[in-house]
Design an enzyme around this catalytic site. Structure first.
Site, PDB file in Angstrom:
ATOM      1  N   CYS A  79       2.432 -71.808  50.106  1.00  0.00           N
ATOM      2  CA  CYS A  79       2.728 -71.540  51.518  1.00  0.00           C
ATOM      3  C   CYS A  79       4.237 -71.653  51.790  1.00  0.00           C
ATOM      4  CB  CYS A  79       1.898 -72.427  52.443  1.00  0.00           C
ATOM      5  SG  CYS A  79       1.888 -71.841  54.161  1.00  0.00           S
ATOM      6  N   HIS A  90      -3.761 -71.234  50.127  1.00  0.00           N
ATOM      7  CA  HIS A  90      -3.808 -72.691  49.989  1.00  0.00           C
ATOM      8  C   HIS A  90      -4.838 -73.164  48.971  1.00  0.00           C
ATOM      9  CE1 HIS A  90      -1.090 -73.811  53.315  1.00  0.00           C
ATOM     10  NE2 HIS A  90      -1.469 -72.651  53.822  1.00  0.00           N
ATOM     11  N   GLU A 111      -4.743 -75.837  47.470  1.00  0.00           N
ATOM     12  CA  GLU A 111      -4.954 -77.285  47.651  1.00  0.00           C
ATOM     13  C   GLU A 111      -6.134 -77.576  48.566  1.00  0.00           C
ATOM     14  OE1 GLU A 111      -2.371 -76.455  51.275  1.00  0.00           O
ATOM     15  OE2 GLU A 111      -2.740 -75.613  49.273  1.00  0.00           O
TER      16      GLU A 111
END
Length: 249
Positions: free
Chosen positions: A119, A223, A225
């Site tokens: 990001c 993303h 994560e």
């Protein structure tokens, strides 16, 4: 020699990944989303959240000790980094992070340290290497593609990206289209002349990049994560990054 060499005696078995800190200026604190750390741990690395510093001696020491770096999300990249005038739609910036990351990046690249930007991380990578950013997509590049999803399920994909043929990401994942989550209002505008695109959103926005001159320098706009818990392709990205960090330099 990196500290990871001492954990179990196997060369490169548990690479240390320096994770750029998230910053809460109101609370005067650093913090971290667990997904960044968990993604690295599950991929076989040892994540270490870094201090917020622009001291070149400290940064050089961190480059010596870390085997790779994860450039995290967070604040908007300040337009000053890429030589643009600030628009009213630009969000909150963190000058200390901008200064640290623009100082750390060339040191990490010079040492051939693998790097993954997520990001803000892809945005900083592009801006620091001579590209520019959209400061606010709705204002500067309106699109029907959902680039800023709402919670709480940030792991859920909201659009697809096309993985470009011949790129490392396409070779890794072996798919042409990839469903991704999306939570950003800034994005790559003009691509750095040193970077190459790896994935495009349906509206043509660059969603992943790589630096061909280095062994592993990738950036993704989505993303992993958040999605690594449920998505094997997200886990593959973390594993490829950590594996690259475990290779001898």
């Amino acid at each position: 020699m990196s500290l990871c060499r001492f954990f179990d005696g196997k060369e490169g078995s548990m690479p240390i990944i320096g994770v750029l800190p998230l910053v809460d200026r109101e609370r005067e604190s650093y913090w971290m989303l667990p997904g960044y750390l968990d993604g690295v741990l599950e991929a076989g690395g040892v994540p270490m959240m870094l201090p917020l510093t622009e001291d070149l001696a400290v940064l050089a020491r961190l480059v010596e000790q870390c085997d790779g770096f994860l450039f995290t999300g967070g604040h908007d990249v300040a337009p000053e980094v890429y030589g643009a005038e600030r628009l009213s739609q630009c969000g909150e910036c963190c000058p200390a992070r901008d200064r640290m990351e623009t100082a750390l990046l060339p040191l990490a690249l010079a040492a051939d340290r693998p790097l993954l930007g997520i990001c803000r991380g892809i945005q900083m990578l592009n801006a620091a290497l001579g590209g520019t950013l959209y400061q606010d997509l709705p204002a500067q590049r309106p699109s029907a593609v959902e680039h800023h999803q709402t919670g709480p399920h940030y792991e859920r994909p909201v659009h697809t990206v096309t993985l470009l043929p011949g790129t490392p990401l396409r070779q890794l994942l072996e798919v042409e289209e990839l469903p991704v989550n999306s939570y950003h209002h800034q994005a790559v505008r003009s691509l750095s002349p040193r970077l190459r695109p790896m994935a495009l959103a349906p509206d043509g926005l660059v969603e992943a990049v790589w630096l061909p001159e280095k062994p592993f320098v990738w950036g993704v706009q989505w993303h992993p994560e958040f999605s690594h818990r449920t998505d094997e392709n997200s886990r593959k990205i973390f594993r490829a990054f950590v594996a690259a960090a475990g290779e001898p330099v």
